[in-house]
Structure formats: structure tokens, C-alpha cells
Design a protein around this motif. Structure first.
Motif, PDB file in Angstrom:
ATOM      1  N   UNK A   1       0.816  -1.209   0.000  1.00 51.38           N
ATOM      2  CA  UNK A   1       0.000   0.000   0.000  1.00 51.38           C
ATOM      3  C   UNK A   1       0.844   1.251   0.000  1.00 51.38           C
ATOM      4  N   UNK A   2       0.348   2.302   0.658  1.00 44.74           N
ATOM      5  CA  UNK A   2       1.041   3.588   0.645  1.00 44.74           C
ATOM      6  C   UNK A   2       1.172   4.162   2.055  1.00 44.74           C
ATOM      7  N   UNK A   3       2.263   4.900   2.255  1.00 43.99           N
ATOM      8  CA  UNK A   3       2.425   5.690   3.470  1.00 43.99           C
ATOM      9  C   UNK A   3       1.983   7.107   3.149  1.00 43.99           C
ATOM     10  N   UNK A   4       1.301   7.732   4.099  1.00 52.36           N
ATOM     11  CA  UNK A   4       0.778   9.075   3.905  1.00 52.36           C
ATOM     12  C   UNK A   4       1.055   9.923   5.142  1.00 52.36           C
ATOM     13  N   UNK A   5       0.882  11.234   4.985  1.00 51.69           N
ATOM     14  CA  UNK A   5       0.839  12.102   6.152  1.00 51.69           C
ATOM     15  C   UNK A   5      -0.513  12.783   6.153  1.00 51.69           C
ATOM     16  N   UNK A   6      -1.079  12.943   7.334  1.00 51.82           N
ATOM     17  CA  UNK A   6      -2.413  13.512   7.486  1.00 51.82           C
ATOM     18  C   UNK A   6      -2.276  15.016   7.644  1.00 51.82           C
ATOM     19  N   UNK A   7      -3.046  15.756   6.827  1.00 50.75           N
ATOM     20  CA  UNK A   7      -3.017  17.217   6.888  1.00 50.75           C
ATOM     21  C   UNK A   7      -3.303  17.738   8.276  1.00 50.75           C
ATOM     22  N   UNK A   8      -2.469  18.654   8.743  1.00 50.21           N
ATOM     23  CA  UNK A   8      -2.599  19.213  10.081  1.00 50.21           C
ATOM     24  C   UNK A   8      -1.862  18.410  11.140  1.00 50.21           C
ATOM     25  N   UNK A   9      -1.354  17.239  10.788  1.00 49.39           N
ATOM     26  CA  UNK A   9      -0.656  16.371  11.738  1.00 49.39           C
ATOM     27  C   UNK A   9       0.721  15.971  11.204  1.00 49.39           C
ATOM     28  N   UNK A  10       1.276  16.792  10.330  1.00 47.62           N
ATOM     29  CA  UNK A  10       2.543  16.482   9.683  1.00 47.62           C
ATOM     30  C   UNK A  10       3.689  16.314  10.680  1.00 47.62           C
ATOM     31  N   UNK A  11       3.624  17.024  11.806  1.00 48.22           N
ATOM     32  CA  UNK A  11       4.703  16.973  12.798  1.00 48.22           C
ATOM     33  C   UNK A  11       4.307  16.236  14.072  1.00 48.22           C
ATOM     34  N   UNK A  12       3.253  15.459  14.000  1.00 44.50           N
ATOM     35  CA  UNK A  12       2.749  14.775  15.194  1.00 44.50           C
ATOM     36  C   UNK A  12       3.430  13.433  15.460  1.00 44.50           C
ATOM     37  N   UNK A  13       4.279  12.983  14.550  1.00 45.86           N
ATOM     38  CA  UNK A  13       4.959  11.715  14.761  1.00 45.86           C
ATOM     39  C   UNK A  13       4.079  10.505  14.523  1.00 45.86           C
ATOM     40  N   UNK A  14       3.038  10.645  13.700  1.00 44.02           N
ATOM     41  CA  UNK A  14       2.136   9.540  13.391  1.00 44.02           C
ATOM     42  C   UNK A  14       2.722   8.651  12.306  1.00 44.02           C
ATOM     43  N   UNK A  15       2.342   7.406  12.298  1.00 42.77           N
ATOM     44  CA  UNK A  15       2.596   6.506  11.187  1.00 42.77           C
ATOM     45  C   UNK A  15       1.244   6.252  10.539  1.00 42.77           C
ATOM     46  N   UNK A  16       1.019   6.842   9.353  1.00 44.23           N
ATOM     47  CA  UNK A  16      -0.279   6.725   8.690  1.00 44.23           C
ATOM     48  C   UNK A  16      -0.120   5.979   7.377  1.00 44.23           C
ATOM     49  N   UNK A  17      -1.063   5.057   7.105  1.00 44.62           N
ATOM     50  CA  UNK A  17      -0.940   4.231   5.906  1.00 44.62           C
ATOM     51  C   UNK A  17      -2.310   3.844   5.358  1.00 44.62           C
ATOM     52  N   UNK A  18      -2.281   3.381   4.108  1.00 44.92           N
ATOM     53  CA  UNK A  18      -3.462   2.834   3.441  1.00 44.92           C
ATOM     54  C   UNK A  18      -3.058   1.456   2.924  1.00 44.92           C
ATOM     55  N   UNK A  19      -3.709   0.416   3.407  1.00 44.31           N
ATOM     56  CA  UNK A  19      -3.429  -0.951   2.969  1.00 44.31           C
ATOM     57  C   UNK A  19      -4.235  -1.216   1.704  1.00 44.31           C
ATOM     58  N   UNK A  20      -3.609  -0.999   0.563  1.00 46.48           N
ATOM     59  CA  UNK A  20      -4.293  -1.113  -0.724  1.00 46.48           C
ATOM     60  C   UNK A  20      -4.700  -2.558  -1.020  1.00 46.48           C
TER      61      UNK A  20
END
Length: 181
Positions: free
Chosen positions: A45-64
Motif C-alpha cells: 500500500x502507501x504511506x501518507x501524512x495527514x493534513x494538520x498532523x505532519x509533525x505529530x509523529x504519526x505513522x499513517x498508511x493505506x493498505x491497498x
């Protein structure tokens, strides 16, 4: 010990742990629509960053694969659905895991989920709708003695039924929260 913006404590020597009440990611919850920017492609899938949380240290992804393998007939057809790197996409939060840093956020870009996310109730196992017209509640359980939290999805009535009958006020609030406006 020094606190960081991401809700982590630096214990020195490269050791970190999540503060008991990491709060920045608490604004995010399953069923919430977000704008995400695609950072990279991977075989799953893809790794993404969530708008407004770019510096929050999140690991965000979409399992395609999880989202689209049932509707595609080949891996090449699946790859063609991957949003381009650098693109901004609409997504909805499916799951959030806050057991340990970094907070892990799983997103969906399925058209049906963008309209109204359906997820199993953690009490009865039946489908519950998160979104407009839905009957789901998002509960975050935290301990008063340690870090992390756990997100639970529940039908309103499933939560209300599990609150002691003599606690009528809390039962009534479980059935009305989010509908009071």
C-alpha cells in the motif's frame, strides 16, 4: 527527562516511551474524514501524512491490498489504483493504535467508506456506522497508571446496555452523545 511535542518522554540514551496521556493524536478518531498526502508506495500500500498532523509523529498508511484485492483481477490492476506520490487525497480513518509510539493510523480511500464507514461493534460484532446518520460511538480507554490507549467501536445501545441499570444518567448519555446539537 524532557517532554516532546509528540507525547513521548526522552529517558536519555535513546530510550523513549509514550506519556500516559499523549493528546495530539486524540483529535483523530475512526470515521473521521481527513486530507492526506501520499509519501511513498510499498508492495502492500502507501504511506501518507495527514493534513494538520505532519509533525505529530504519526505513522499513517493505506493498505491497498486489504482494500482493493477483492475487486481487482491482477497485481498490475491493483497497482494502477495507488494514488501518485505527492498527491493529496481524501481518506477516512479506519483504525488508530496508540499502544506505543508512533501512533499508527490506518486510512481507507474506498468510495463507500468515504461516504460512511461501517465497522464491527466491539461488543456485539454486528456492523456499526461511523459517520452521518450512524449509530456508532468511538471510545478511547486509558489507564490512570500507564501509557497508551485503546480505541473501541460500539453501538450506542451496546454501550448503554453494559452500564449498570441503576446508573440511568450515564445510560441516557450513551444514547444521546453526539446527537445533542
Amino acid at each position: 527527562m524532557s517532554a516532546t511535542r509528540r507525547g513521548l518522554l526522552d529517558l536519555g540514551m535513546g530510550k523513549r516511551f509514550m506519556e500516559r496521556f499523549e493528546t495530539e493524536s486524540m483529535a483523530l478518531m475512526p470515521g473521521q474524514k481527513v486530507l492526506a498526502r501520499v509519501l511513498s508506495h510499498h508492495s502492500w500500500g502507501v504511506l501518507v501524512e495527514i493534513g494538520g498532523y505532519e509533525n505529530a509523529g504519526l505513522s499513517a498508511s493505506i493498505d491497498m491490498i486489504q482494500q482493493f484485492s477483492q475487486t481487482t483481477s491482477s497485481y498490475d490492476e491493483l497497482l494502477a489504483l495507488f494514488p501518485p506520490i505527492g498527491s493529496q487525497i481524501d481518506a477516512v480513518i479506519e483504525q488508530i493504535h496508540r499502544w506505543h509510539p508512533p501512533v499508527s493510523v490506518r486510512l481507507s480511500i474506498r468510495p463507500a467508506d468515504l461516504e460512511s464507514l461501517v465497522w464491527s461493534c466491539d461488543f456485539c460484532g454486528e456492523p456499526s456506522t461511523l459517520g452521518p446518520g450512524g449509530d456508532a460511538l468511538v471510545l478511547d480507554s486509558r489507564s490512570s497508571i500507564g501509557p497508551g490507549s485503546h480505541t473501541i467501536i460500539s453501538h450506542r445501545h451496546c454501550l448503554a446496555e453494559r452500564i449498570r441499570p441503576e446508573n440511568n444518567g450515564e445510560r441516557a448519555r450513551a444514547l444521546k452523545i453526539g446527537k445533542m446539537c
